[in-house]
Design an enzyme around this catalytic site. Structure first.
Site, PDB file in Angstrom:
ATOM      1  CG  HIS A   1      -2.249   0.593   1.034  1.00 38.11           C
ATOM      2  ND1 HIS A   1      -2.890   0.662  -0.182  1.00 38.11           N
ATOM      3  CD2 HIS A   1      -3.117   1.181   1.926  1.00 38.11           C
ATOM      4  CE1 HIS A   1      -4.068   1.247  -0.040  1.00 38.11           C
ATOM      5  NE2 HIS A   1      -4.225   1.574   1.227  1.00 38.11           N
TER       6      HIS A   1
ATOM      7  CG  ASN B   1      -8.700   7.313   6.319  1.00 37.76           C
ATOM      8  OD1 ASN B   1      -7.738   7.947   6.716  1.00 37.76           O
ATOM      9  ND2 ASN B   1      -9.539   6.700   7.140  1.00 37.76           N
TER      10      ASN B   1
ATOM     11  CG  ASP C   1      -1.981   0.662  -3.365  1.00 37.37           C
ATOM     12  OD1 ASP C   1      -2.117   1.834  -2.954  1.00 37.37           O
ATOM     13  OD2 ASP C   1      -2.720  -0.263  -2.980  1.00 37.37           O
TER      14      ASP C   1
ATOM     15  CG  ASN D   1     -10.113   3.746   1.792  1.00 42.59           C
ATOM     16  OD1 ASN D   1     -11.231   3.756   1.278  1.00 42.59           O
ATOM     17  ND2 ASN D   1      -9.754   2.843   2.688  1.00 42.59           N
TER      18      ASN D   1
END
Length: 206
Positions: free
Chosen positions: A39, A85, A110, A131
Protein backbone atom coordinates in the site's frame (compact mmCIF):
# COMPACT_ATOMS: atom_id res chain seq x y z
CA UNK A 1 23.16 46.42 -18.86
CA UNK A 2 19.52 46.49 -19.93
CA UNK A 3 19.82 42.91 -21.22
CA UNK A 4 21.05 41.82 -17.78
CA UNK A 5 18.08 43.47 -16.04
CA UNK A 6 15.72 41.79 -18.51
CA UNK A 7 17.41 38.45 -17.86
CA UNK A 8 16.91 38.80 -14.11
CA UNK A 9 13.26 39.75 -14.70
CA UNK A 10 12.78 36.73 -16.94
CA UNK A 11 14.37 34.42 -14.36
CA UNK A 12 12.21 35.89 -11.58
CA UNK A 13 9.07 35.38 -13.67
CA UNK A 14 10.02 31.79 -14.42
CA UNK A 15 10.68 31.14 -10.76
CA UNK A 16 7.18 32.26 -9.79
CA UNK A 17 5.37 30.94 -12.89
CA UNK A 18 2.77 28.46 -11.54
CA UNK A 19 2.95 26.45 -14.75
CA UNK A 20 6.55 25.55 -13.94
CA UNK A 21 5.59 24.07 -10.57
CA UNK A 22 4.49 20.47 -10.09
CA UNK A 23 3.16 18.45 -7.17
CA UNK A 24 3.79 14.71 -7.19
CA UNK A 25 1.86 13.11 -4.32
CA UNK A 26 2.86 9.57 -3.42
CA UNK A 27 0.22 7.89 -1.28
CA UNK A 28 0.95 5.67 1.69
CA UNK A 29 0.70 5.42 5.46
CA UNK A 30 3.24 6.95 7.86
CA UNK A 31 5.03 4.75 10.37
CA UNK A 32 7.81 2.15 10.33
CA UNK A 33 5.34 -0.74 10.23
CA UNK A 34 4.08 0.37 6.81
CA UNK A 35 7.38 1.18 5.10
CA UNK A 36 7.68 -1.99 3.00
CA UNK A 37 3.99 -2.71 2.48
CA UNK A 38 2.34 -2.85 -0.94
CA UNK A 39 0.00 0.00 0.00
CA UNK A 40 3.02 2.29 0.43
CA UNK A 41 4.35 2.03 -3.11
CA UNK A 42 3.56 5.73 -3.62
CA UNK A 43 6.12 6.59 -0.94
CA UNK A 44 8.65 4.15 -2.42
CA UNK A 45 8.40 5.66 -5.91
CA UNK A 46 8.98 9.17 -4.57
CA UNK A 47 11.89 7.97 -2.43
CA UNK A 48 13.56 6.59 -5.55
CA UNK A 49 13.05 9.80 -7.54
CA UNK A 50 14.41 11.95 -4.70
CA UNK A 51 17.40 9.63 -4.34
CA UNK A 52 18.16 9.82 -8.07
CA UNK A 53 18.02 13.61 -8.01
CA UNK A 54 20.03 14.02 -4.80
CA UNK A 55 17.17 15.46 -2.78
CA UNK A 56 16.10 14.68 0.79
CA UNK A 57 12.69 14.63 2.43
CA UNK A 58 12.04 17.02 5.29
CA UNK A 59 9.13 17.26 7.68
CA UNK A 60 6.57 19.76 6.44
CA UNK A 61 2.95 20.58 7.15
CA UNK A 62 0.79 17.47 6.68
CA UNK A 63 3.64 15.35 5.36
CA UNK A 64 7.24 14.97 4.25
CA UNK A 65 8.42 17.07 1.30
CA UNK A 66 11.36 17.01 -1.07
CA UNK A 67 12.09 19.50 -3.83
CA UNK A 68 13.59 18.55 -7.19
CA UNK A 69 14.62 20.79 -10.08
CA UNK A 70 14.14 19.42 -13.60
CA UNK A 71 15.21 21.70 -16.46
CA UNK A 72 13.85 24.88 -14.93
CA UNK A 73 10.79 23.25 -13.39
CA UNK A 74 10.27 22.91 -9.64
CA UNK A 75 8.86 19.57 -8.57
CA UNK A 76 7.51 19.10 -5.06
CA UNK A 77 7.40 15.49 -3.87
CA UNK A 78 4.81 14.99 -1.15
CA UNK A 79 4.37 11.99 1.14
CA UNK A 80 1.28 12.83 3.24
CA UNK A 81 1.41 11.88 6.92
CA UNK A 82 -2.38 12.04 7.26
CA UNK A 83 -2.87 8.29 6.67
CA UNK A 84 -4.36 7.08 3.43
CA UNK A 85 -7.99 8.00 3.98
CA UNK A 86 -7.18 11.68 4.60
CA UNK A 87 -4.67 12.12 1.76
CA UNK A 88 -6.79 14.84 0.13
CA UNK A 89 -6.15 17.25 2.99
CA UNK A 90 -2.39 17.30 2.38
CA UNK A 91 -2.70 17.40 -1.40
CA UNK A 92 -5.06 20.39 -1.37
CA UNK A 93 -2.96 22.26 1.18
CA UNK A 94 0.18 22.06 -0.95
CA UNK A 95 -1.60 22.80 -4.21
CA UNK A 96 -2.94 25.98 -2.61
CA UNK A 97 0.24 26.82 -0.73
CA UNK A 98 2.44 26.70 -3.85
CA UNK A 99 -0.30 27.85 -6.25
CA UNK A 100 0.15 24.75 -8.39
CA UNK A 101 -2.45 24.26 -11.16
CA UNK A 102 -4.47 21.07 -11.04
CA UNK A 103 -3.05 19.89 -14.37
CA UNK A 104 0.40 19.81 -12.75
CA UNK A 105 -0.68 17.34 -10.06
CA UNK A 106 0.20 13.65 -10.33
CA UNK A 107 -0.92 11.18 -7.67
CA UNK A 108 1.04 7.91 -7.31
CA UNK A 109 -0.84 5.00 -5.82
CA UNK A 110 -1.08 1.20 -5.67
CA UNK A 111 -3.66 -0.72 -7.73
CA UNK A 112 -4.94 -4.23 -7.10
CA UNK A 113 -6.42 -4.56 -10.58
CA UNK A 114 -3.09 -4.32 -12.42
CA UNK A 115 -0.34 -6.99 -12.59
CA UNK A 116 2.62 -6.44 -10.29
CA UNK A 117 4.92 -3.63 -11.41
CA UNK A 118 2.81 -2.56 -14.38
CA UNK A 119 2.27 1.18 -14.77
CA UNK A 120 -1.00 2.79 -15.77
CA UNK A 121 -1.15 6.58 -16.02
CA UNK A 122 -4.46 8.33 -16.67
CA UNK A 123 -5.62 11.93 -16.98
CA UNK A 124 -8.68 11.33 -14.78
CA UNK A 125 -10.91 8.58 -13.47
CA UNK A 126 -12.84 7.18 -10.54
CA UNK A 127 -11.29 6.34 -7.20
CA UNK A 128 -11.62 2.61 -8.01
CA UNK A 129 -12.34 1.92 -4.34
CA UNK A 130 -8.96 3.34 -3.27
CA UNK A 131 -9.30 5.30 -0.02
CA UNK A 132 -6.52 7.75 -0.88
CA UNK A 133 -8.00 8.65 -4.26
CA UNK A 134 -11.46 8.82 -2.67
CA UNK A 135 -10.21 11.40 -0.15
CA UNK A 136 -8.51 13.48 -2.86
CA UNK A 137 -11.65 13.44 -4.99
CA UNK A 138 -13.79 14.54 -2.04
CA UNK A 139 -11.47 17.40 -1.02
CA UNK A 140 -10.70 18.67 -4.53
CA UNK A 141 -14.32 18.05 -5.62
CA UNK A 142 -13.12 16.71 -8.97
CA UNK A 143 -11.79 13.57 -10.64
CA UNK A 144 -9.92 15.69 -13.21
CA UNK A 145 -6.38 15.11 -12.02
CA UNK A 146 -3.65 12.77 -13.29
CA UNK A 147 -3.00 9.55 -11.47
CA UNK A 148 -0.17 7.04 -11.71
CA UNK A 149 -1.26 3.54 -10.72
CA UNK A 150 1.42 1.00 -9.83
CA UNK A 151 0.16 -2.57 -10.09
CA UNK A 152 0.40 -4.74 -6.99
CA UNK A 153 -1.77 -7.55 -8.49
CA UNK A 154 -4.63 -9.34 -6.75
CA UNK A 155 -2.84 -12.53 -5.69
CA UNK A 156 -4.74 -12.96 -2.43
CA UNK A 157 -7.36 -15.39 -1.21
CA UNK A 158 -10.95 -14.39 -0.58
CA UNK A 159 -11.28 -12.21 2.51
CA UNK A 160 -7.54 -11.48 2.62
CA UNK A 161 -7.47 -8.19 0.69
CA UNK A 162 -6.61 -5.96 3.65
CA UNK A 163 -3.85 -8.28 4.85
CA UNK A 164 -2.47 -8.47 1.33
CA UNK A 165 -2.46 -4.73 0.70
CA UNK A 166 -0.93 -4.01 4.11
CA UNK A 167 1.46 -6.95 3.79
CA UNK A 168 5.08 -6.79 2.65
CA UNK A 169 6.38 -7.72 -0.80
CA UNK A 170 7.20 -11.38 -1.35
CA UNK A 171 10.70 -12.45 -2.42
CA UNK A 172 9.90 -12.57 -6.12
CA UNK A 173 8.41 -9.06 -6.01
CA UNK A 174 11.37 -7.74 -4.05
CA UNK A 175 13.76 -9.03 -6.72
CA UNK A 176 11.95 -7.03 -9.40
CA UNK A 177 10.98 -3.98 -7.39
CA UNK A 178 14.12 -1.87 -7.85
CA UNK A 179 13.87 -1.94 -11.64
CA UNK A 180 10.17 -1.05 -11.48
CA UNK A 181 10.95 1.89 -9.19
CA UNK A 182 13.53 3.19 -11.66
CA UNK A 183 11.02 3.02 -14.51
CA UNK A 184 8.40 4.71 -12.34
CA UNK A 185 10.82 7.51 -11.56
CA UNK A 186 11.48 8.02 -15.28
CA UNK A 187 7.74 8.15 -15.93
CA UNK A 188 7.33 10.97 -13.41
CA UNK A 189 10.16 12.93 -14.99
CA UNK A 190 8.47 12.43 -18.34
CA UNK A 191 5.19 13.79 -16.94
CA UNK A 192 7.01 16.96 -15.87
CA UNK A 193 9.17 17.43 -18.96
CA UNK A 194 7.15 15.91 -21.81
CA UNK A 195 3.55 16.19 -20.65
CA UNK A 196 0.82 13.72 -19.81
CA UNK A 197 -0.12 12.43 -23.32
CA UNK A 198 3.50 11.60 -24.22
CA UNK A 199 4.03 9.94 -20.84
CA UNK A 200 0.93 7.81 -21.18
CA UNK A 201 2.05 6.72 -24.65
CA UNK A 202 5.59 5.87 -23.50
CA UNK A 203 4.97 4.20 -20.15
CA UNK A 204 1.47 2.73 -19.96
CA UNK A 205 1.61 -1.04 -19.78
CA UNK A 206 5.34 -1.12 -19.10
Amino acid sequence: MKWLTNLFKKEAQEETDPMKKYLIAGLGNPGAEYVNTRHNIGFKVLDRLAQQEGSDFNTAKLGAMAEVKLKGRTVYLLKPNTYMNLSGKAVKYWLDQEKIPLENLLVVTDDLNIPFGTIRIKAKGSDGGHNGLKSIQQVLTTTEYARFRFGISDAFKKGQQVNYVLGEWDEEEKAKLSERLDISSEAIKSFVLSGLPNTMSSFNGK
